[in-house]
Motif scaffolding. Structure first.
Motif, mmCIF file in Angstrom:
data_model
loop_
_atom_site.group_PDB
_atom_site.id
_atom_site.type_symbol
_atom_site.label_atom_id
_atom_site.label_comp_id
_atom_site.label_asym_id
_atom_site.label_seq_id
_atom_site.Cartn_x
_atom_site.Cartn_y
_atom_site.Cartn_z
ATOM 1 N N LEU A 4 5.161 -13.456 -14.688
ATOM 2 C CA LEU A 4 4.918 -13.474 -13.233
ATOM 3 C C LEU A 4 5.082 -12.083 -12.753
ATOM 4 O O LEU A 4 6.497 -11.744 -12.625
ATOM 5 C CB LEU A 4 4.518 -14.993 -12.551
ATOM 6 C CG LEU A 4 3.569 -14.955 -11.502
ATOM 7 C CD1 LEU A 4 2.545 -14.546 -11.647
ATOM 8 C CD2 LEU A 4 4.086 -15.404 -10.231
ATOM 9 N N VAL A 5 4.391 -11.014 -12.439
ATOM 10 C CA VAL A 5 4.693 -9.866 -11.761
ATOM 11 C C VAL A 5 4.234 -9.899 -10.827
ATOM 12 O O VAL A 5 2.671 -10.022 -10.189
ATOM 13 C CB VAL A 5 3.886 -8.830 -12.704
ATOM 14 C CG1 VAL A 5 4.934 -7.329 -11.405
ATOM 15 C CG2 VAL A 5 4.597 -8.729 -13.884
ATOM 16 N N SER A 6 4.380 -9.515 -9.418
ATOM 17 C CA SER A 6 4.519 -9.503 -7.635
ATOM 18 C C SER A 6 4.652 -8.432 -7.514
ATOM 19 O O SER A 6 4.476 -7.499 -8.097
ATOM 20 C CB SER A 6 5.605 -10.038 -6.654
ATOM 21 O OG SER A 6 5.313 -11.804 -6.923
ATOM 22 N N ILE A 7 3.251 -7.400 -7.435
ATOM 23 C CA ILE A 7 2.802 -5.874 -7.372
ATOM 24 C C ILE A 7 2.754 -6.179 -5.500
ATOM 25 O O ILE A 7 2.382 -6.612 -4.800
ATOM 26 C CB ILE A 7 1.301 -5.697 -7.863
ATOM 27 C CG1 ILE A 7 1.430 -6.354 -9.141
ATOM 28 C CG2 ILE A 7 1.047 -4.094 -7.821
ATOM 29 C CD1 ILE A 7 0.333 -5.827 -9.702
ATOM 30 N N ASP A 33 -5.924 -11.561 -8.262
ATOM 31 C CA ASP A 33 -6.166 -11.965 -7.152
ATOM 32 C C ASP A 33 -5.082 -11.268 -5.861
ATOM 33 O O ASP A 33 -4.340 -11.609 -6.272
ATOM 34 C CB ASP A 33 -5.847 -13.336 -7.328
ATOM 35 C CG ASP A 33 -5.877 -14.796 -6.152
ATOM 36 O OD1 ASP A 33 -6.995 -13.959 -5.276
ATOM 37 O OD2 ASP A 33 -5.200 -15.564 -6.361
ATOM 38 N N ILE A 34 -5.871 -11.150 -5.088
ATOM 39 C CA ILE A 34 -5.661 -10.419 -3.677
ATOM 40 C C ILE A 34 -5.767 -11.394 -2.667
ATOM 41 O O ILE A 34 -6.564 -12.052 -2.864
ATOM 42 C CB ILE A 34 -6.048 -9.223 -3.967
ATOM 43 C CG1 ILE A 34 -5.844 -8.429 -5.280
ATOM 44 C CG2 ILE A 34 -6.152 -8.419 -2.434
ATOM 45 C CD1 ILE A 34 -7.052 -6.852 -4.899
ATOM 46 N N GLY A 35 -4.149 -11.410 -2.457
ATOM 47 C CA GLY A 35 -4.075 -12.728 -0.871
ATOM 48 C C GLY A 35 -4.085 -11.494 0.040
ATOM 49 O O GLY A 35 -5.087 -11.062 0.189
ATOM 50 N N ALA A 45 -0.599 -3.628 4.053
ATOM 51 C CA ALA A 45 -0.047 -4.176 2.675
ATOM 52 C C ALA A 45 0.072 -5.235 2.624
ATOM 53 O O ALA A 45 -0.822 -5.884 3.099
ATOM 54 C CB ALA A 45 2.396 -3.986 3.195
ATOM 55 N N CYS A 46 -0.026 -5.721 0.951
ATOM 56 C CA CYS A 46 -0.679 -6.821 0.003
ATOM 57 C C CYS A 46 0.135 -6.372 -0.887
ATOM 58 O O CYS A 46 0.420 -5.712 -1.136
ATOM 59 C CB CYS A 46 -1.772 -6.865 0.114
ATOM 60 S SG CYS A 46 -2.651 -6.016 -1.426
ATOM 61 N N ILE A 47 0.309 -8.078 -0.804
ATOM 62 C CA ILE A 47 1.020 -8.705 -1.994
ATOM 63 C C ILE A 47 0.017 -9.237 -3.432
ATOM 64 O O ILE A 47 -0.853 -10.033 -3.030
ATOM 65 C CB ILE A 47 2.164 -9.688 -2.319
ATOM 66 C CG1 ILE A 47 3.120 -9.324 -1.111
ATOM 67 C CG2 ILE A 47 2.544 -10.354 -3.451
ATOM 68 C CD1 ILE A 47 4.326 -9.726 -0.990
ATOM 69 N N ILE A 48 -0.128 -8.820 -4.385
ATOM 70 C CA ILE A 48 -0.547 -9.251 -5.522
ATOM 71 C C ILE A 48 -0.190 -10.135 -6.152
ATOM 72 O O ILE A 48 1.181 -9.223 -7.175
ATOM 73 C CB ILE A 48 -1.513 -8.294 -5.864
ATOM 74 C CG1 ILE A 48 -2.379 -7.344 -5.339
ATOM 75 C CG2 ILE A 48 -2.293 -8.618 -7.191
ATOM 76 C CD1 ILE A 48 -2.739 -6.073 -5.755
#
Length: 121
Positions: A4-7, A33-35, A45-48
């Motif tokens: 699992l990679v957090s971008i 799936d973009i939060g 900023a976002c974390i994917i």
């Protein structure tokens, strides 16, 4: 095994996030799936989170994305989905088996030495 990679993606207000998303999805070869987005000063900023195969070259992917989108900052962090035991159970089993084998060989060597010593007396 998959990882699992957090971008973490940071980009300016005037950037087109649709292009950023397409570039990311093209690199990871899947729909992401973009939060939620966070407003940080004059940037967003976002974390994917994305699932990638075990042999996925994370550093090279990050470099290609940085080259393709110089105004977007991307940082990737990987997390394993399996537990520590799941990742290392074969190494542990081999080590324990090897230790038992060495102990058995030492016991056999001592017994043989004792027999040879008894024969020589």
């Amino acid at each position: 095994m998959t990882r699992l990679v957090s971008i973490v993606t940071v980009y300016f207000h005037d950037s087109d996030f649709v292009k950023v998303r397409h570039a990311l999805e093209g690199e990871f070869r899947s729909r992401l799936d973009i939060g939620e987005f966070a407003n940080v000063g004059d940037t967003f900023a976002c974390i994917i989170d994305a699932r990638v195969p075990n042999d996925f070259a994370l550093h090279e992917a990050q470099q290609r994305l940085e080259d393709a989108m110089p105004t977007v900052r991307i940082k990737m962090l990987e997390r394993f989905l399996e537990s520590w035991w799941g990742r290392h159970r074969w190494s542990i089993a081999i080590s324990v088996g090897g230790g038992i084998a060495v102990a058995a060989i030492v016991d056999l060597a001592r017994a043989s030495a004792a027999r040879l010593g008894g024969l020589l007396d």
